[in-house]
Write a protein that holds these residues in place. Structure first.
Motif, PDB file in Angstrom:
ATOM      1  N   THR A 131       0.839  -1.196   0.000  1.00 50.97           N
ATOM      2  CA  THR A 131       0.000   0.000   0.000  1.00 50.97           C
ATOM      3  C   THR A 131       0.873   1.245   0.000  1.00 50.97           C
ATOM      4  O   THR A 131       1.815   1.340   0.799  1.00 50.97           O
ATOM      5  N   PRO A 132       0.596   2.215  -0.889  1.00 45.70           N
ATOM      6  CA  PRO A 132       1.412   3.440  -0.917  1.00 45.70           C
ATOM      7  C   PRO A 132       1.376   4.164   0.424  1.00 45.70           C
ATOM      8  O   PRO A 132       0.346   4.210   1.100  1.00 45.70           O
ATOM      9  N   LYS A 133       2.496   4.725   0.812  1.00 43.36           N
ATOM     10  CA  LYS A 133       2.611   5.467   2.061  1.00 43.36           C
ATOM     11  C   LYS A 133       2.070   6.883   1.869  1.00 43.36           C
ATOM     12  O   LYS A 133       2.327   7.518   0.846  1.00 43.36           O
ATOM     13  N   THR A 134       1.363   7.388   2.857  1.00 41.25           N
ATOM     14  CA  THR A 134       0.750   8.715   2.758  1.00 41.25           C
ATOM     15  C   THR A 134       1.742   9.805   3.143  1.00 41.25           C
ATOM     16  O   THR A 134       2.277   9.813   4.252  1.00 41.25           O
ATOM     17  N   ILE A 135       1.970  10.703   2.207  1.00 42.91           N
ATOM     18  CA  ILE A 135       2.818  11.872   2.456  1.00 42.91           C
ATOM     19  C   ILE A 135       1.912  13.095   2.492  1.00 42.91           C
ATOM     20  O   ILE A 135       1.234  13.408   1.502  1.00 42.91           O
ATOM     21  N   VAL A 136       1.884  13.783   3.605  1.00 45.32           N
ATOM     22  CA  VAL A 136       1.076  14.993   3.749  1.00 45.32           C
ATOM     23  C   VAL A 136       1.925  16.197   3.353  1.00 45.32           C
ATOM     24  O   VAL A 136       3.040  16.370   3.841  1.00 45.32           O
ATOM     25  N   VAL A 137       1.383  17.008   2.464  1.00 50.07           N
ATOM     26  CA  VAL A 137       2.091  18.193   1.987  1.00 50.07           C
ATOM     27  C   VAL A 137       1.286  19.435   2.350  1.00 50.07           C
ATOM     28  O   VAL A 137       0.179  19.645   1.846  1.00 50.07           O
ATOM     29  N   ILE A 138       1.845  20.245   3.227  1.00 44.82           N
ATOM     30  CA  ILE A 138       1.222  21.524   3.568  1.00 44.82           C
ATOM     31  C   ILE A 138       1.683  22.568   2.558  1.00 44.82           C
ATOM     32  O   ILE A 138       2.834  22.583   2.154  1.00 44.82           O
ATOM     33  N   GLY A 139       0.769  23.452   2.162  1.00 41.72           N
ATOM     34  CA  GLY A 139       1.122  24.464   1.161  1.00 41.72           C
ATOM     35  C   GLY A 139       1.262  23.868  -0.222  1.00 41.72           C
ATOM     36  O   GLY A 139       2.111  24.298  -1.010  1.00 41.72           O
ATOM     37  N   ALA A 140       0.440  22.872  -0.524  1.00 43.89           N
ATOM     38  CA  ALA A 140       0.573  22.133  -1.778  1.00 43.89           C
ATOM     39  C   ALA A 140       0.282  22.971  -3.015  1.00 43.89           C
ATOM     40  O   ALA A 140       0.692  22.608  -4.118  1.00 43.89           O
ATOM     41  N   THR A 141      -0.405  24.097  -2.844  1.00 40.66           N
ATOM     42  CA  THR A 141      -0.692  24.957  -3.990  1.00 40.66           C
ATOM     43  C   THR A 141       0.325  26.089  -4.129  1.00 40.66           C
ATOM     44  O   THR A 141       0.216  26.919  -5.025  1.00 40.66           O
ATOM     45  N   GLY A 142       1.319  26.119  -3.248  1.00 42.29           N
ATOM     46  CA  GLY A 142       2.371  27.134  -3.318  1.00 42.29           C
ATOM     47  C   GLY A 142       3.588  26.631  -4.063  1.00 42.29           C
ATOM     48  O   GLY A 142       3.600  25.517  -4.605  1.00 42.29           O
ATOM     49  N   LEU A 147       0.538  42.801   9.602  1.00 41.34           N
ATOM     50  CA  LEU A 147       1.054  42.484  10.931  1.00 41.34           C
ATOM     51  C   LEU A 147       2.453  43.041  11.191  1.00 41.34           C
ATOM     52  O   LEU A 147       2.898  43.079  12.346  1.00 41.34           O
ATOM     53  N   GLY A 148       3.168  43.435  10.137  1.00 40.98           N
ATOM     54  CA  GLY A 148       4.513  43.957  10.305  1.00 40.98           C
ATOM     55  C   GLY A 148       5.546  42.852  10.436  1.00 40.98           C
ATOM     56  O   GLY A 148       5.232  41.661  10.412  1.00 40.98           O
ATOM     57  N   ARG A 149       6.797  43.255  10.585  1.00 40.51           N
ATOM     58  CA  ARG A 149       7.918  42.296  10.579  1.00 40.51           C
ATOM     59  C   ARG A 149       7.774  41.230  11.664  1.00 40.51           C
ATOM     60  O   ARG A 149       7.827  40.032  11.382  1.00 40.51           O
ATOM     61  N   HIS A 150       7.628  41.656  12.892  1.00 39.85           N
ATOM     62  CA  HIS A 150       7.591  40.692  13.990  1.00 39.85           C
ATOM     63  C   HIS A 150       6.210  40.059  14.139  1.00 39.85           C
ATOM     64  O   HIS A 150       6.108  38.890  14.539  1.00 39.85           O
ATOM     65  N   GLY A 151       5.186  40.796  13.802  1.00 43.07           N
ATOM     66  CA  GLY A 151       3.844  40.223  13.876  1.00 43.07           C
ATOM     67  C   GLY A 151       3.677  39.052  12.920  1.00 43.07           C
ATOM     68  O   GLY A 151       3.125  38.005  13.283  1.00 43.07           O
ATOM     69  N   ALA A 152       4.175  39.215  11.705  1.00 40.39           N
ATOM     70  CA  ALA A 152       4.103  38.123  10.730  1.00 40.39           C
ATOM     71  C   ALA A 152       4.944  36.939  11.193  1.00 40.39           C
ATOM     72  O   ALA A 152       4.578  35.774  10.997  1.00 40.39           O
ATOM     73  N   GLY A 153       6.088  37.242  11.825  1.00 42.26           N
ATOM     74  CA  GLY A 153       6.936  36.175  12.349  1.00 42.26           C
ATOM     75  C   GLY A 153       6.281  35.423  13.486  1.00 42.26           C
ATOM     76  O   GLY A 153       6.352  34.191  13.555  1.00 42.26           O
ATOM     77  N   PHE A 193       5.456  17.145   5.059  1.00 41.82           N
ATOM     78  CA  PHE A 193       6.276  18.285   4.647  1.00 41.82           C
ATOM     79  C   PHE A 193       5.535  19.549   5.036  1.00 41.82           C
ATOM     80  O   PHE A 193       4.394  19.771   4.615  1.00 41.82           O
ATOM     81  N   ALA A 194       6.179  20.371   5.866  1.00 39.34           N
ATOM     82  CA  ALA A 194       5.521  21.560   6.392  1.00 39.34           C
ATOM     83  C   ALA A 194       6.224  22.833   5.963  1.00 39.34           C
ATOM     84  O   ALA A 194       7.442  22.961   6.117  1.00 39.34           O
ATOM     85  N   VAL A 195       5.467  23.761   5.434  1.00 37.75           N
ATOM     86  CA  VAL A 195       5.981  25.076   5.068  1.00 37.75           C
ATOM     87  C   VAL A 195       4.940  26.113   5.469  1.00 37.75           C
ATOM     88  O   VAL A 195       3.731  25.854   5.400  1.00 37.75           O
ATOM     89  N   THR A 196       5.391  27.262   5.939  1.00 32.47           N
ATOM     90  CA  THR A 196       4.492  28.353   6.291  1.00 32.47           C
ATOM     91  C   THR A 196       4.829  29.563   5.427  1.00 32.47           C
ATOM     92  O   THR A 196       5.865  29.601   4.769  1.00 32.47           O
ATOM     93  N   ALA A 197       3.954  30.553   5.458  1.00 29.68           N
ATOM     94  CA  ALA A 197       4.142  31.739   4.607  1.00 29.68           C
ATOM     95  C   ALA A 197       4.228  32.988   5.477  1.00 29.68           C
ATOM     96  O   ALA A 197       3.298  33.302   6.224  1.00 29.68           O
ATOM     97  N   TYR A 198       5.344  33.685   5.373  1.00 31.37           N
ATOM     98  CA  TYR A 198       5.582  34.899   6.159  1.00 31.37           C
ATOM     99  C   TYR A 198       5.025  36.140   5.472  1.00 31.37           C
ATOM    100  O   TYR A 198       4.371  36.988   6.099  1.00 31.37           O
ATOM    101  N   TRP A 199       5.271  36.260   4.173  1.00 30.15           N
ATOM    102  CA  TRP A 199       5.028  37.523   3.481  1.00 30.15           C
ATOM    103  C   TRP A 199       3.558  37.937   3.344  1.00 30.15           C
ATOM    104  O   TRP A 199       3.262  39.146   3.371  1.00 30.15           O
ATOM    105  N   PRO A 200       2.586  37.012   3.204  1.00 28.47           N
ATOM    106  CA  PRO A 200       1.195  37.467   3.065  1.00 28.47           C
ATOM    107  C   PRO A 200       0.699  38.311   4.235  1.00 28.47           C
ATOM    108  O   PRO A 200      -0.126  39.221   4.048  1.00 28.47           O
ATOM    109  N   SER A 201       1.194  38.032   5.445  1.00 25.33           N
ATOM    110  CA  SER A 201       0.742  38.780   6.624  1.00 25.33           C
ATOM    111  C   SER A 201       1.601  39.996   6.929  1.00 25.33           C
ATOM    112  O   SER A 201       1.262  40.804   7.798  1.00 25.33           O
ATOM    113  N   PHE A 202       2.717  40.120   6.234  1.00 22.28           N
ATOM    114  CA  PHE A 202       3.657  41.203   6.502  1.00 22.28           C
ATOM    115  C   PHE A 202       3.020  42.596   6.386  1.00 22.28           C
ATOM    116  O   PHE A 202       3.243  43.455   7.256  1.00 22.28           O
ATOM    117  N   PRO A 203       2.223  42.885   5.338  1.00 24.49           N
ATOM    118  CA  PRO A 203       1.659  44.242   5.208  1.00 24.49           C
ATOM    119  C   PRO A 203       0.746  44.640   6.359  1.00 24.49           C
ATOM    120  O   PRO A 203       0.655  45.831   6.701  1.00 24.49           O
TER     121      PRO A 203
END
Length: 318
Positions: free
Chosen positions: A3-14, A88-94, A76-86
């Motif tokens: 049976t194929p192993k399940t790989i979860v991909v976060i941010g699959a449309t990025g 939340l600002g530098r540290h808020g987005a972080g 596989f996990a990835v997050t996005a910093y830049w969409p919230s930057f405008p």
């Protein structure tokens, strides 16, 4: 047949997650579960038509992550910093990004039988500079990795960090009255070597698949996607060579003037360039945790380097 192993991909449309999905679609050993907050989007529907299991999930809502991670072999996990930057600002987005990673990691730590947790992070500018230079879109990702190590040691045992270098694209501005010339204002040193990821859309998937295939030998390590180290000056010369009818001039601009033009975005980029000037070797930053491509089983020619990637972008630069 197993049976194929399940790989979860976060941010699959990025860009990163999309690269992982495209690569793993070629491997019949894996079943891909793509997490997205827009399962009805055209991109999501396109993935579904190719056999990808598309699941609605939100990294800001921990209650959606547990069910989405069920029976995962690897995540596989990835997050996005830049969409919230405008907003939340530098540290808020972080801070938002750090919380997203905490949500993801907490849910992942509860998955019985999880064999690999691959997180897209970056080196710590704050840590490597002894606190002299802050680059939040680097630092909060690095803090997330440290949090996993400290708070979820069981998950850390199966974790690999993935750092990707710069994407070879140009920021060019037409110079008025110059009959078509372009100018690039840089607050950093023009001769600084920059780690480039080559063709990010292709290479991320190659490296992440290799990490998952490598199993325990990649645990606790850092895979650095840097196909080439190229100076700013040589990078823009390569663009001129690629498109000889265009003229590009690099201009040294001081930090204050750069920030006056770009405001808070300018602070973030100026600080990144100041850090780049001092810390150019990402292999050294990873130290003994550094994974070479050969250890991952990546053969010469599998990755698309800086110049080939630039060739593919030829029609999008100007």
């Amino acid at each position: 047949m197993s049976t194929p192993k399940t790989i979860v991909v976060i941010g699959a449309t990025g860009s990163q997650g999309g690269s992982v999905v495209r690569r793993l679609l070629q491997n019949p050993s894996y079943h891909i579960r793509a997490l997205t907050h827009s399962p009805t989007s055209a991109t999501s529907q396109s993935l579904a038509s190719k056999g990808v299991e598309v699941v609605s999930s939100d990294v800001n809502d921990p209650s959606t992550l547990g069910p989405a991670f069920a029976n995962a072999y690897a995540i596989f996990a990835v997050t996005a910093y830049w969409p919230s930057f405008p907003t939340l600002g530098r540290h808020g987005a972080g801070e938002e990004e750090l919380q997203q990673y905490k949500n993801i990691a907490t849910a992942a730590s509860k998955v019985e039988g999880l064999k690999h947790f691959v997180i897209s992070t970056l080196p710590s500018a704050e840590g490597s500079s002894g606190g002299r230079i802050e680059v939040p879109h680097f630092d909060y990702k690095a803090r997330a990795a440290s949090w996993v190590k400290e708070q979820l040691p069981g998950l850390w045992e199966v974790t690999t960090e993935f750092w990707h270098g710069k994407f070879p694209f140009a920021s060019l501005f037409r110079s008025p009255g110059s009959q078509g010339a372009y100018i690039v204002p840089l607050p950093g040193n023009h001769d600084t070597l920059i780690p480039y990821a080559g063709d990010l859309h292709h290479n991320v998937g190659v490296v992440v698949e290799a990490i998952i295939n490598s199993g325990p030998k990649a645990y606790g390590k850092v895979a650095v996607l840097a196909t080439d180290y190229v100076t700013w000056a040589d990078g823009y010369k390569a663009i001129e060579k690629l498109v000889p009818e265009k003229r590009i001039a690099l201009s040294k601009i001081d930090r204050e003037q750069f920030i006056k033009i770009w405001r808070e975005w300018g602070i973030e980029i100026a600080d990144q360039m100041a850090w780049n000037d001092e810390f150019t070797d990402w292999k050294a930053l990873a130290g003994e945790r550094f994974l070479v491509f050969e250890e991952l089983g990546i053969n010469e020619g599998e990755l698309v380097g800086f110049h080939a990637a630039l060739e593919g972008l030829k029609d999008k630069i100007f």
